[in-house]
Design a protein around this motif. Structure first.
Motif, PDB file in Angstrom:
ATOM      1  N   GLY A 134      31.252  66.962  49.722  1.00 45.05           N
ATOM      2  CA  GLY A 134      31.958  67.009  49.302  1.00 45.05           C
ATOM      3  C   GLY A 134      31.828  65.630  49.498  1.00 45.05           C
ATOM      4  N   LEU A 135      30.818  64.884  48.530  1.00 44.14           N
ATOM      5  CA  LEU A 135      30.879  63.681  48.111  1.00 44.14           C
ATOM      6  C   LEU A 135      31.499  63.014  46.276  1.00 44.14           C
ATOM      7  CD1 LEU A 135      27.647  62.665  49.263  1.00 44.14           C
ATOM      8  CD2 LEU A 135      29.490  61.976  50.256  1.00 44.14           C
ATOM      9  N   THR A 136      31.521  62.010  45.658  1.00 48.52           N
ATOM     10  CA  THR A 136      32.474  62.138  44.149  1.00 48.52           C
ATOM     11  C   THR A 136      32.207  60.775  44.496  1.00 48.52           C
ATOM     12  OG1 THR A 136      34.191  63.147  44.664  1.00 48.52           O
ATOM     13  CG2 THR A 136      34.223  62.390  42.797  1.00 48.52           C
ATOM     14  N   MET A 137      31.026  60.679  42.845  1.00 51.62           N
ATOM     15  CA  MET A 137      30.474  59.576  42.363  1.00 51.62           C
ATOM     16  C   MET A 137      31.726  59.123  40.969  1.00 51.62           C
ATOM     17  SD  MET A 137      28.859  56.889  41.427  1.00 51.62           S
ATOM     18  CE  MET A 137      26.826  57.493  41.625  1.00 51.62           C
ATOM     19  N   VAL A 138      32.224  57.952  41.884  1.00 52.23           N
ATOM     20  CA  VAL A 138      33.680  57.494  41.116  1.00 52.23           C
ATOM     21  C   VAL A 138      33.422  56.231  40.093  1.00 52.23           C
ATOM     22  CG1 VAL A 138      35.727  56.957  41.805  1.00 52.23           C
ATOM     23  CG2 VAL A 138      34.891  58.087  43.020  1.00 52.23           C
ATOM     24  N   THR A 139      33.216  56.549  39.113  1.00 47.93           N
ATOM     25  CA  THR A 139      33.096  55.482  37.422  1.00 47.93           C
ATOM     26  C   THR A 139      34.602  54.601  37.392  1.00 47.93           C
ATOM     27  OG1 THR A 139      31.303  56.348  37.132  1.00 47.93           O
ATOM     28  CG2 THR A 139      32.216  54.413  35.714  1.00 47.93           C
ATOM     29  N   TRP A 140      34.691  53.811  38.448  1.00 42.59           N
ATOM     30  CA  TRP A 140      36.328  53.172  37.548  1.00 42.59           C
ATOM     31  C   TRP A 140      36.154  52.564  36.455  1.00 42.59           C
ATOM     32  CZ3 TRP A 140      40.200  54.937  41.712  1.00 42.59           C
ATOM     33  CH2 TRP A 140      41.427  54.296  41.336  1.00 42.59           C
ATOM     34  N   ILE A 141      37.600  51.992  35.830  1.00 42.63           N
ATOM     35  CA  ILE A 141      37.607  50.971  34.301  1.00 42.63           C
ATOM     36  C   ILE A 141      38.634  50.689  34.470  1.00 42.63           C
ATOM     37  CG2 ILE A 141      37.657  51.129  32.253  1.00 42.63           C
ATOM     38  CD1 ILE A 141      34.944  53.476  32.101  1.00 42.63           C
ATOM     39  N   GLU A 142      38.667  49.736  34.498  1.00 35.00           N
ATOM     40  CA  GLU A 142      40.032  48.898  34.412  1.00 35.00           C
ATOM     41  C   GLU A 142      40.279  48.484  33.498  1.00 35.00           C
ATOM     42  OE1 GLU A 142      43.050  48.112  36.279  1.00 35.00           O
ATOM     43  OE2 GLU A 142      42.973  49.885  36.905  1.00 35.00           O
ATOM     44  N   HIS A 143      41.705  47.935  32.432  1.00 27.99           N
ATOM     45  CA  HIS A 143      40.572  47.482  31.335  1.00 27.99           C
ATOM     46  C   HIS A 143      42.952  47.232  31.065  1.00 27.99           C
ATOM     47  CE1 HIS A 143      40.425  46.589  26.863  1.00 27.99           C
ATOM     48  NE2 HIS A 143      40.821  45.486  26.957  1.00 27.99           N
ATOM     49  N   THR A 144      43.185  45.523  30.786  1.00 26.00           N
ATOM     50  CA  THR A 144      44.114  45.182  31.403  1.00 26.00           C
ATOM     51  C   THR A 144      44.299  43.715  30.237  1.00 26.00           C
ATOM     52  OG1 THR A 144      44.937  45.580  33.430  1.00 26.00           O
ATOM     53  CG2 THR A 144      46.601  44.470  32.424  1.00 26.00           C
ATOM     54  N   GLU A 145      45.890  43.788  29.213  1.00 24.14           N
ATOM     55  CA  GLU A 145      46.336  42.406  28.539  1.00 24.14           C
ATOM     56  C   GLU A 145      47.219  42.416  29.350  1.00 24.14           C
ATOM     57  OE1 GLU A 145      46.703  44.532  24.865  1.00 24.14           O
ATOM     58  OE2 GLU A 145      44.667  44.140  24.310  1.00 24.14           O
ATOM     59  N   TYR A 146      47.460  40.928  29.358  1.00 19.51           N
ATOM     60  CA  TYR A 146      48.074  40.225  30.183  1.00 19.51           C
ATOM     61  C   TYR A 146      49.043  38.373  29.788  1.00 19.51           C
ATOM     62  CZ  TYR A 146      44.655  37.730  33.280  1.00 19.51           C
ATOM     63  OH  TYR A 146      43.516  36.365  33.070  1.00 19.51           O
ATOM     64  N   ASP A 147      49.825  37.873  30.171  1.00 20.31           N
ATOM     65  CA  ASP A 147      49.946  36.954  29.724  1.00 20.31           C
ATOM     66  C   ASP A 147      49.877  35.227  30.743  1.00 20.31           C
ATOM     67  OD1 ASP A 147      51.321  34.007  28.513  1.00 20.31           O
ATOM     68  OD2 ASP A 147      53.457  35.065  28.894  1.00 20.31           O
ATOM     69  N   GLU A 148      48.252  35.019  30.069  1.00 21.94           N
ATOM     70  CA  GLU A 148      47.762  34.101  31.336  1.00 21.94           C
ATOM     71  C   GLU A 148      48.879  33.121  31.595  1.00 21.94           C
ATOM     72  OE1 GLU A 148      43.552  32.545  31.224  1.00 21.94           O
ATOM     73  OE2 GLU A 148      44.249  32.260  29.772  1.00 21.94           O
ATOM     74  N   GLN A 149      49.938  32.416  30.900  1.00 25.97           N
ATOM     75  CA  GLN A 149      50.521  31.821  30.961  1.00 25.97           C
ATOM     76  C   GLN A 149      51.035  31.318  31.933  1.00 25.97           C
ATOM     77  OE1 GLN A 149      49.558  28.707  29.469  1.00 25.97           O
ATOM     78  NE2 GLN A 149      48.541  29.835  27.985  1.00 25.97           N
ATOM     79  N   LEU A 150      51.337  32.775  32.303  1.00 25.53           N
ATOM     80  CA  LEU A 150      52.797  33.236  33.808  1.00 25.53           C
ATOM     81  C   LEU A 150      51.669  32.856  34.696  1.00 25.53           C
ATOM     82  CD1 LEU A 150      54.445  36.044  32.657  1.00 25.53           C
ATOM     83  CD2 LEU A 150      54.720  33.472  32.631  1.00 25.53           C
ATOM     84  N   VAL A 151      50.202  32.730  35.140  1.00 30.01           N
ATOM     85  CA  VAL A 151      49.270  32.730  36.440  1.00 30.01           C
ATOM     86  C   VAL A 151      48.667  31.474  36.583  1.00 30.01           C
ATOM     87  CG1 VAL A 151      47.359  33.764  37.286  1.00 30.01           C
ATOM     88  CG2 VAL A 151      48.585  34.810  35.207  1.00 30.01           C
ATOM     89  N   SER A 152      49.317  30.609  37.663  1.00 29.78           N
ATOM     90  CA  SER A 152      48.895  29.288  38.259  1.00 29.78           C
ATOM     91  C   SER A 152      47.391  29.452  38.159  1.00 29.78           C
ATOM     92  CB  SER A 152      48.919  29.161  39.647  1.00 29.78           C
ATOM     93  OG  SER A 152      48.573  28.194  39.849  1.00 29.78           O
ATOM     94  N   CYS A 153      46.907  27.964  37.762  1.00 36.70           N
ATOM     95  CA  CYS A 153      45.481  27.848  36.864  1.00 36.70           C
ATOM     96  C   CYS A 153      44.736  28.088  38.272  1.00 36.70           C
ATOM     97  CB  CYS A 153      45.198  25.672  36.581  1.00 36.70           C
ATOM     98  SG  CYS A 153      46.408  26.091  35.323  1.00 36.70           S
ATOM     99  N   GLN A 154      45.485  27.933  39.504  1.00 32.95           N
ATOM    100  CA  GLN A 154      44.160  28.298  40.804  1.00 32.95           C
ATOM    101  C   GLN A 154      43.598  29.138  40.336  1.00 32.95           C
ATOM    102  OE1 GLN A 154      47.247  26.574  43.443  1.00 32.95           O
ATOM    103  NE2 GLN A 154      45.729  25.100  43.946  1.00 32.95           N
ATOM    104  N   TYR A 155      43.828  30.678  40.135  1.00 33.49           N
ATOM    105  CA  TYR A 155      43.747  31.327  39.981  1.00 33.49           C
ATOM    106  C   TYR A 155      43.554  32.171  38.986  1.00 33.49           C
ATOM    107  CZ  TYR A 155      46.204  32.371  44.782  1.00 33.49           C
ATOM    108  OH  TYR A 155      45.918  32.761  46.612  1.00 33.49           O
ATOM    109  N   ARG A 156      44.021  31.527  37.508  1.00 36.42           N
ATOM    110  CA  ARG A 156      43.069  32.616  35.912  1.00 36.42           C
ATOM    111  C   ARG A 156      42.053  33.255  36.088  1.00 36.42           C
ATOM    112  NH1 ARG A 156      46.253  27.952  31.430  1.00 36.42           N
ATOM    113  NH2 ARG A 156      48.836  28.503  32.642  1.00 36.42           N
TER     114      ARG A 156
END
Length: 790
Positions: free
Chosen positions: A491-513
């Motif tokens: 009942g096990l599964t090997m999961v390979t997760w890939i996240e790829h996103t493009e976003y406008d960085e100017q909307l994010v606070s400098c503290q979180y960039r």
């Protein structure tokens, strides 16, 4: 010059191959062994006859023995004529094949009779001398004492000591010089000629051994290649079809070519039909126009201009999803240099320079001001592959499993539910709000295609790809992202997760960039951790050994109530709970953001206004260390609302593998022995923590609510106004410097009920000051805990 025929150079190849009697002899061997004609141009060819005769193993061994025996006989014949000073009697020419060769050279008419006489001469001569010749080896030398006949020939066998010394010299140098040979001979009391013969024989023996060893290795490699070839043929026979998941059929090349030609013809007709349709819609021909690749990638970017029929749209979605799945599969397989390993948490980040060289952009050119973040993370998950796929394709289950990450999600359209009664080929359009719990990070609103497909037995891929890229109002694009699922045992599964996103960085606070660009905020590891946490909580609720003091219905009811509380807390901070929030005070340095909404009818809330106050601040300590301090230090330091009634655990439900897990649900009450009417209030609290962040949420509940939970009854009408903290790794105070974690970013959130206020515009400055003071005292308490621990 050859001493036998005086018609060419004296070489071994001539004696064994070109000599007339030898040729006759090999022909007789061929007839006797019933093999193909023997054509030998060198001694090496004759030594390898048995390998190419097409015989069985035991027959090869017999032919090899015959081969060696004949070569010994021919070698003996050549040795008889080595000494040119010998007086040889040719009166009995039938015994000497050399005489036959000479007569044949002077009288070609003798060719027919000489063949028979040559063979008889070879047979008679070799039969008489074979015993003596076989005794000559590497360790024996032939010595002629000057006699005129072969009977005077003597053999000298080397002593073991001489052999040992010769072997030792041979290991050092297989080709000694004349000076070295003289030294060896004088040392071992043998002649220089004997030394020469011994080294020649030893080199020949070593060469033969090496060739046989090499031949053995090549045979073994050949057998291994045959086995691999057979295995690959079996795999091809048992392969699955990529379209339907059924058993694939290996077609004949001509049949396959016919099908391809038919498909090509159909595609041309489809292209002609679509071109005609567009010509009618736009009122002008497109024959001289170049098709824009972005129109193919995003077939519905402008609904007013491109109102194709639904089947054509669906084909466009399927084409996009197939290309995205191909890219995701490649990204899941490759490693360096496409992916860079993160030594701290084991995750991987994408090398965009190498990525752009290897992959064309699936969504076209990146918009101006957008930046990319892409991560990969793998882990074994205690959940079956089919269950994970159902979770990902069901919007409600997807939000429930990834609680806190998904603010809201809906299935816009189901294009295909799969084929053959399974989810293979399922294709649907979805809309989701992906969030990081902070008012300084905007919510990622995405519209994307989700496509699930089985590649081979036990291997599934689920891929997402934005189809709204470039549309106004959407500041995030989801490039090919998703997971590769490999079914395992138990009942096990090997999961390979890939996240790829493009976003406008100017909307994010400098503290979180820096947090976002590193992939910690929205990266693959956060999704995997949420999935593992959900599996652990399911195990804790359904297990009969863990938390055995609580009934299963009680655990399920308690978990459901805690999920509602966490969802409400995250929605109040990120404004993603589907409610209409009105802005009262915007977030600013030193000032919390205050929002207000009306109470929800039918949810158990009283009439009035609910306010939500949120504030994010940098704290100079590790995020997990700060989370532990909030749980272990005196609660009255930071909890300005519930510290008096949240003194001890009345109910404790660990959601991890043991009692010490940071993931748990608790009901807290006071330490007062005889509680008053005001003490009939308890606190429901849920805590979770991993490498990407920690969450602490709590809300007050009354005793009747606790009774409902303990009985396992419906808790949908229970009203909750949660407060709490969300802590993530920081990267320095107010800057985006790289270099790993530097402190923590802490988001404080409160939701308060104001029953005496009817609308949000009636909120007074006194109420705002009270809320600001509540947040200020909480932040001050957190700082005090950190200072006291330094």
């Amino acid at each position: 010059m050859c001493v036998l025929c005086e018609d060419g150079p004296e070489t071994t190849d001539r004696l064994f191959c070109c000599y007339y009697a030898a040729a006759v002899l090999w022909n007789r061997v061929r007839l006797w062994c019933k093999i193909s004609p023997i054509y030998g141009f060198s001694v090496k060819d004759l030594l390898e006859i048995y390998e190419y005769a097409g015989l069985k193993k035991h027959e090869e061994d017999i032919l090899e023995g015959v081969d060696l025996k004949i070569e010994n006989c021919l070698g003996l014949t050549g040795a008889l004529f080595k000494c040119r000073s010998m007086i040889i009697d040719f009166s009995d020419c039938e015994k000497w094949p050399g005489r036959v060769c000479e007569d044949r050279r002077h009288n070609p008419k003798m060719e027919g009779n000489s063949n028979q006489r040559a063979m008889e001469g070879v047979s008679s001569t070799t039969s008489d001398e074979n015993k003596n010749y076989e005794s000559v080896s590497n360790n024996e030398q032939e010595i002629n004492l000057g006699g005129s006949s072969s009977s005077s020939r003597q053999y000298s066998r080397h002593t073991p000591k001489q052999i040992e010394e010769l072997e030792r010299f041979f290991k050092k140098n297989a080709h000694p010089t004349e000076k070295e040979r003289i030294e060896i001979g004088s040392k071992l009391n043998i002649s220089d000629k004997q030394v020469v013969f011994w080294f020649q024989n030893r080199r020949t023996q070593l060469k033969t051994q090496n060739e046989r060893h090499e031949n053995t290795l090549l045979k073994k490699e050949n057998r291994q290649l045959k086995l691999e070839n057979s295995a690959l043929k079996e795999v091809i026979k048992n392969s699955l079809c990529n379209k339907c998941g059924a058993q694939a059929t290996i077609l004949d090349e001509s049949i396959h070519k016919q099908r391809v030609e038919k498909e090509n013809m159909w595609l041309k007709e489809e292209l002609s039909r679509m071109t005609s349709l567009v010509n009618q819609m736009w009122g002008r021909p497109l024959s001289n126009n170049v098709i824009n690749p972005s129109d193919i990638i995003n077939p519905i970017t402008n609904q007013s201009q491109m109102s194709f029929d639904i089947p054509i749209q669906r084909n466009g979605y399927l084409m996009q999803a197939s290309r995205a799945m191909e890219e995701l599969l490649k990204l899941g397989v490759v490693n360096v240099p496409i992916w860079n390993k993160n030594k701290e948490d084991g995750g991987e980040t994408l090398n965009f320079v190498e990525y752009l060289r290897a992959f064309p952009p699936c969504l076209g050119t990146k918009p101006l001001g957008f930046v990319s973040e892409a991560t990969r993370f793998s882990s074994v998950v205690p959940m079956t592959c089919s269950t994970i796929i159902e979770v990902l394709l069901n919007a409600d289950q997807w939000k429930e499993v990834f609680m806190g990450m998904i603010g809201s999600c809906t299935t816009m359209e189901v294009i295909s539910n799969g084929t053959g009664g399974s989810r293979n080929g399922a294709l649907q359009l979805m809309k989701a709000e992906i969030q990081l719990i902070s008012p300084l990070v905007p919510v990622r609103v995405l519209q994307f295609i989700r496509f699930a497909k089985q590649q081979v037995q036990g291997l599934w891929i689920v891929v997402d790809l934005s189809f709204d890229s470039g549309m106004e109002g959407h500041m995030t694009r989801r490039c090919p992202s998703g997971c590769i699922l490999l079914d395992m045992q138990h009942g096990l599964t090997m999961v390979t997760w890939i996240e790829h996103t493009e976003y406008d960085e100017q909307l994010v606070s400098c503290q979180y960039r820096q947090l976002i660009s590193s992939g910690v905020g929205f990266g693959a590891q956060r999704w995997i951790n949420a999935l593992l946490r959900h599996c652990e909580s399911l195990n804790a609720i359904t297990s009969t050994t863990l938390n055995h003091h609580l009934f299963p219905d009680t655990k399920r009811s308690l978990k459901a109530l805690a999920q509602r509380m966490t969802s409400t807390f995250c929605g109040g901070i990120c404004l993603t709970d589907g409610q209409q929030w009105d802005s009262v005070v915007d977030h600013a340095p030193g000032i919390p953001r205050i929002m207000a909404r009306k109470c929800i009818t039918g949810s158990g809330e009283s009439m009035g206004i609910v306010t939500s106050a949120t504030y994010s601040i940098w704290i100079p300590t590790n995020h997990q260390h700060l989370f532990n301090m909030l749980l272990t230090k005196d609660r009255c330091i930071w909890d300005v609302i519930c510290h008096r009634i949240a003194a001890r655990n009345m109910i404790h439900l660990p959601l991890g593998q043991d009692e010490t897990s940071p993931n748990c649900i608790s009901i807290l009450n006071s330490n007062i022995a005889t509680p008053t009417e005001d003490d009939q209030i308890m606190v429901l609290q849920e805590t979770t923590s991993d490498m990407t962040g920690s969450l602490l949420v709590y809300a007050t509940v009354d005793i009747p609510t606790v009774s409902v939970v303990m009985n396992g009854d419906d808790i949908s009408s229970v009203a909750l106004l949660p407060s709490g903290f969300y802590i993530v790794p920081g990267h320095g105070k107010g800057n985006g410097n790289a270099g790993g974690e530097r402190g923590s970013m802490v988001t404080v959130g409160f939701q308060l009920l104001h029953p005496d206020i009817a609308t949000s515009n009636l909120i007074t400055m006194e109420t705002i000051s009270m809320i600001n003071d509540l947040v200020r005292r909480t932040v001050q308490g957190v700082k005090e805990i950190v200072r006291s621990n330094q």
